[in-house]
Design a protein around this motif. Structure first.
Motif, PDB file in Angstrom:
ATOM      1  N   PHE A 268       0.827  -1.213   0.000  1.00 10.16           N
ATOM      2  CA  PHE A 268       0.000   0.000   0.000  1.00 10.16           C
ATOM      3  C   PHE A 268       0.863   1.266   0.000  1.00 10.16           C
ATOM      4  N   TYR A 269       2.107   1.118   0.460  1.00  4.33           N
ATOM      5  CA  TYR A 269       2.961   2.295   0.655  1.00  4.33           C
ATOM      6  C   TYR A 269       4.267   2.239  -0.120  1.00  4.33           C
ATOM      7  N   GLN A 270       4.670   1.055  -0.545  1.00  7.42           N
ATOM      8  CA  GLN A 270       5.948   0.911  -1.240  1.00  7.42           C
ATOM      9  C   GLN A 270       5.731   0.271  -2.607  1.00  7.42           C
ATOM     10  N   ASP A 271       6.582   0.645  -3.558  1.00  2.00           N
ATOM     11  CA  ASP A 271       6.476   0.101  -4.912  1.00  2.00           C
ATOM     12  C   ASP A 271       6.740  -1.401  -4.909  1.00  2.00           C
ATOM     13  N   VAL A 272       6.118  -2.077  -5.849  1.00  2.00           N
ATOM     14  CA  VAL A 272       6.353  -3.513  -6.032  1.00  2.00           C
ATOM     15  C   VAL A 272       7.574  -3.682  -6.914  1.00  2.00           C
ATOM     16  N   ASP A 273       8.620  -4.278  -6.375  1.00  2.00           N
ATOM     17  CA  ASP A 273       9.860  -4.407  -7.143  1.00  2.00           C
ATOM     18  C   ASP A 273      10.103  -5.820  -7.657  1.00  2.00           C
ATOM     19  N   GLN A 274       9.237  -6.759  -7.288  1.00  2.00           N
ATOM     20  CA  GLN A 274       9.358  -8.112  -7.824  1.00  2.00           C
ATOM     21  C   GLN A 274       8.024  -8.831  -7.685  1.00  2.00           C
ATOM     22  N   TYR A 275       7.842  -9.856  -8.493  1.00  2.59           N
ATOM     23  CA  TYR A 275       6.606 -10.637  -8.491  1.00  2.59           C
ATOM     24  C   TYR A 275       6.898 -12.061  -8.030  1.00  2.59           C
ATOM     25  N   ASP A 276       5.928 -12.645  -7.380  1.00  6.70           N
ATOM     26  CA  ASP A 276       6.045 -14.036  -6.951  1.00  6.70           C
ATOM     27  C   ASP A 276       6.139 -14.926  -8.197  1.00  6.70           C
ATOM     28  N   GLU A 277       7.188 -15.719  -8.276  1.00  7.15           N
ATOM     29  CA  GLU A 277       7.451 -16.497  -9.492  1.00  7.15           C
ATOM     30  C   GLU A 277       6.347 -17.503  -9.770  1.00  7.15           C
ATOM     31  N   ALA A 278       5.861 -18.176  -8.734  1.00 11.56           N
ATOM     32  CA  ALA A 278       4.815 -19.178  -8.940  1.00 11.56           C
ATOM     33  C   ALA A 278       3.522 -18.516  -9.410  1.00 11.56           C
ATOM     34  N   ALA A 279       3.232 -17.345  -8.861  1.00  9.50           N
ATOM     35  CA  ALA A 279       2.027 -16.622  -9.268  1.00  9.50           C
ATOM     36  C   ALA A 279       2.134 -16.170 -10.715  1.00  9.50           C
ATOM     37  N   VAL A 280       3.303 -15.677 -11.098  1.00  9.92           N
ATOM     38  CA  VAL A 280       3.525 -15.241 -12.483  1.00  9.92           C
ATOM     39  C   VAL A 280       3.330 -16.409 -13.445  1.00  9.92           C
ATOM     40  N   ALA A 281       3.916 -17.552 -13.110  1.00 10.19           N
ATOM     41  CA  ALA A 281       3.830 -18.729 -13.983  1.00 10.19           C
ATOM     42  C   ALA A 281       2.381 -19.174 -14.165  1.00 10.19           C
ATOM     43  N   LYS A 282       1.574 -18.977 -13.148  1.00 17.24           N
ATOM     44  CA  LYS A 282       0.187 -19.445 -13.211  1.00 17.24           C
ATOM     45  C   LYS A 282      -0.763 -18.443 -13.849  1.00 17.24           C
ATOM     46  N   GLN A 283      -0.526 -17.150 -13.619  1.00 18.42           N
ATOM     47  CA  GLN A 283      -1.536 -16.150 -13.964  1.00 18.42           C
ATOM     48  C   GLN A 283      -1.153 -15.211 -15.103  1.00 18.42           C
ATOM     49  N   PHE A 284       0.123 -14.994 -15.357  1.00 20.13           N
ATOM     50  CA  PHE A 284       0.514 -14.096 -16.441  1.00 20.13           C
ATOM     51  C   PHE A 284       0.573 -14.892 -17.757  1.00 20.13           C
ATOM     52  N   ASN A 285      -0.366 -14.592 -18.641  1.00 17.57           N
ATOM     53  CA  ASN A 285      -0.433 -15.274 -19.932  1.00 17.57           C
ATOM     54  C   ASN A 285      -1.039 -14.321 -20.960  1.00 17.57           C
ATOM     55  N   ALA A 286      -1.254 -14.819 -22.152  1.00 19.38           N
ATOM     56  CA  ALA A 286      -1.766 -13.955 -23.227  1.00 19.38           C
ATOM     57  C   ALA A 286      -3.137 -13.377 -22.874  1.00 19.38           C
ATOM     58  N   THR A 287      -3.982 -14.179 -22.226  1.00 16.79           N
ATOM     59  CA  THR A 287      -5.324 -13.701 -21.869  1.00 16.79           C
ATOM     60  C   THR A 287      -5.258 -12.594 -20.829  1.00 16.79           C
ATOM     61  N   SER A 288      -4.467 -12.819 -19.778  1.00 16.60           N
ATOM     62  CA  SER A 288      -4.371 -11.796 -18.724  1.00 16.60           C
ATOM     63  C   SER A 288      -3.653 -10.556 -19.233  1.00 16.60           C
ATOM     64  N   LYS A 289      -2.716 -10.752 -20.191  1.00 18.79           N
ATOM     65  CA  LYS A 289      -2.039  -9.598 -20.787  1.00 18.79           C
ATOM     66  C   LYS A 289      -3.044  -8.718 -21.522  1.00 18.79           C
ATOM     67  N   ALA A 290      -3.907  -9.339 -22.286  1.00 18.78           N
ATOM     68  CA  ALA A 290      -4.921  -8.573 -23.028  1.00 18.78           C
ATOM     69  C   ALA A 290      -5.899  -7.914 -22.063  1.00 18.78           C
ATOM     70  N   ALA A 291      -6.231  -8.629 -20.965  1.00 19.36           N
ATOM     71  CA  ALA A 291      -7.163  -8.075 -19.985  1.00 19.36           C
ATOM     72  C   ALA A 291      -6.580  -6.842 -19.301  1.00 19.36           C
ATOM     73  N   LEU A 292      -5.309  -6.917 -18.899  1.00 21.06           N
ATOM     74  CA  LEU A 292      -4.664  -5.772 -18.250  1.00 21.06           C
ATOM     75  C   LEU A 292      -4.526  -4.610 -19.228  1.00 21.06           C
ATOM     76  N   ALA A 293      -4.196  -4.930 -20.455  1.00 17.45           N
ATOM     77  CA  ALA A 293      -4.053  -3.879 -21.473  1.00 17.45           C
ATOM     78  C   ALA A 293      -5.395  -3.193 -21.714  1.00 17.45           C
ATOM     79  N   GLY A 294      -6.483  -3.955 -21.694  1.00 16.86           N
ATOM     80  CA  GLY A 294      -7.799  -3.360 -21.878  1.00 16.86           C
ATOM     81  C   GLY A 294      -8.261  -2.584 -20.665  1.00 16.86           C
ATOM     82  N   LEU A 295      -7.816  -3.005 -19.499  1.00 17.38           N
ATOM     83  CA  LEU A 295      -8.234  -2.346 -18.262  1.00 17.38           C
ATOM     84  C   LEU A 295      -7.547  -0.993 -18.065  1.00 17.38           C
TER      85      LEU A 295
END
Length: 468
Positions: free
Chosen positions: A363-390
């Protein structure tokens, strides 16, 4: 008669849960009866007493909110008064000088133990006269030879100790410094203590102190001796059970209200009621309802109480304590949401404030890294398009609140014919770096427009760099 209680710790270590319970019961009884609660520091053990221990006691009591009505009084600042009373007792014959060497006393005790007798002074110097007082000596109390000491303990009921079981105990050392049992009696007399609440490890001291008070023609307080606190396994409470410094409970994320509520129930009850505010404790507390048997310390119950208070106390009040943990973890909260809002968002999820602080860093500090397991599971072409649209929808919002943010996410789902599970988790990783947070729309609201937009942009850059 105005009730006057006292809490009188020795500064030879930290304030532990047993001492804190004694302080609480003394405080509550004084407040319940409209009396006064006195704080006294019994620091005559000069070799073991430390300034750091004194500070730890004060810090623990302040955190708990057990503010004394009088004091703190230090025994080391009262030596002239003790010397005055010792002189008075020598003149009246209720005390005498003992010139026996340490070697003689040690040999006497060894002989008595061999005969399986209770070690006690044999009175060799009781009737000496015309001795050279410049010779090394201690001062002993002339304990009564006959009769018994009887008192109606407020917790343990009637107790009787024969005077023949007691000793002509030392009240001043060879160097003239006064001893514990003597100082306590003079203090209780001068401070007009009416009720002494303390652990039952002091039961053996009580007959000595009563006899001293009677020798001084002083009123005898009422005594209440608290049973000890045991670990959940029935053994003496130790660090492995949670017998740590009171202030360590603060460091581990507990609220003082939770610890106080837990301690008051470690030996006292009011029907089946489990939750007590301080006002209720004061109104209902009675020493006559304290249990005679030992209580077992249950860390899980304490944690349950802590979570209850995190969820039910006013968020602004919890935030005052959370602020300490944020600072302790070097999380600067000047640029970000109000801590009370963070408490409201996190209360159901966090059972202690230390965890809440670490879980609220994003809430107060920048995010400087992402959880690797979460990235592997959730970051994909569909979520990329969703974030880009959002992203443009978030930028276009006129009102920045959870409802508006949720509406923007719904719009993306409809436009791209995807479920909320394709955008929510990805946005959560973008904003927090991981998969755990309060509802994502509320999380985004608290993080703030500029930071959310920046973090979504950063996530899209990360996805592009990964070639997803």
């Amino acid at each position: 008669m105005t009730v006057r209680t006292r809490f009188a710790p020795s500064p030879t270590g930290y304030l532990h849960v047993g001492g804190a319970r004694t302080a609480l019961y003394s405080y509550l009884y004084a407040k319940h009866t409209g009396g006064n609660y006195v704080l006294r520091i019994e620091d005559t053990d000069l070799e073991r007493s430390t300034e750091s221990a004194v500070k730890a006691i004060f810090e623990g009591l302040e955190w708990l909110g057990l503010k004394e009505d009088e004091g703190p009084f230090f025994q080391t600042q009262r030596f002239p008064r003790y010397f005055e009373v010792i002189k008075q007792m020598l003149e009246q014959g209720t005390a005498y000088r003992c010139y026996c060497s340490k070697e003689r006393i040690d040999n006497l005790r060894a002989e008595q133990e061999t005969r399986k007798e209770k070690p006690r002074y044999d009175g060799k110097c009781r009737h000496l006269t015309d001795q050279d007082i410049s010779q090394p000596h201690v001062i002993r109390f002339r304990n009564p030879d006959e009769g018994s000491v009887v008192w109606d303990d407020l917790i343990l009921d009637r107790i009787e100790i024969a005077n023949s079981e007691l000793d002509d105990f030392v009240i001043a050392r060879t160097d003239g410094s006064p001893m514990y049992n003597f100082c306590v009696v003079v203090d209780d007399l001068d401070m007009r203590i009416t009720h002494v609440v303390r652990g039952n490890d002091h039961v053996s001291n009580t007959p000595k102190q009563i006899n001293l008070l009677r020798a001084l023609n002083a009123p005898v307080p009422q005594y209440g001796h608290l049973p000890m606190i045991l670990g959940s396994d029935g053994q003496k409470l130790s660090k492995r059970h949670g017998a740590v410094s009171v202030i360590q409970y603060r460091d581990e994320g507990f609220l003082p209200q939770a610890l106080l509520n837990y301690l008051v129930r470690l030996g006292w009850s009011h029907g089946d009621q489990e939750i007590f505010s301080m006002e209720e404790m004061i109104e209902l507390f009675d020493l006559n309802k304290v249990n005679k048997s030992a209580a077992a310390f249950d860390p899980k119950k304490l944690l349950w109480l802590n979570h209850h208070y995190i969820k039910t106390l006013p968020a602004e009040e919890v935030a005052q304590h959370l602020e300490w943990h944020m600072a302790d973890q070097s999380i600067h909260t000047g640029d970000g949401p109000a801590l009370a809002d963070v408490v409201r968002a996190q209360a159901e999820r966090c059972d202690n404030l230390r965890t809440m602080a670490s879980a609220s860093r994003y809430f107060y500090q920048d995010v400087d890294q992402y959880d690797e397991a979460a990235v592997a599971k959730q970051f994909n072409a569909t979520s990329k398009a969703a974030l880009a649209g959002l992203l443009p929808k978030l930028e276009a919002l006129s009102d920045w609140n959870a409802a508006a943010i949720h509406g923007a996410m719904d719009a993306v789902c409809q436009e791209q014919s995807i479920g909320f599970g394709k955008i929510g988790p990805a946005l959560r990783i973008a904003l927090t770096g991981a998969m755990a947070s309060p509802s994502i729309d509320l999380t985004a609201e608290l993080i703030g427009r500029e930071r959310v937009i920046e973090r979504v942009q950063n996530a899209l850059k990360f996805i592009a760099e990964k070639g997803i």
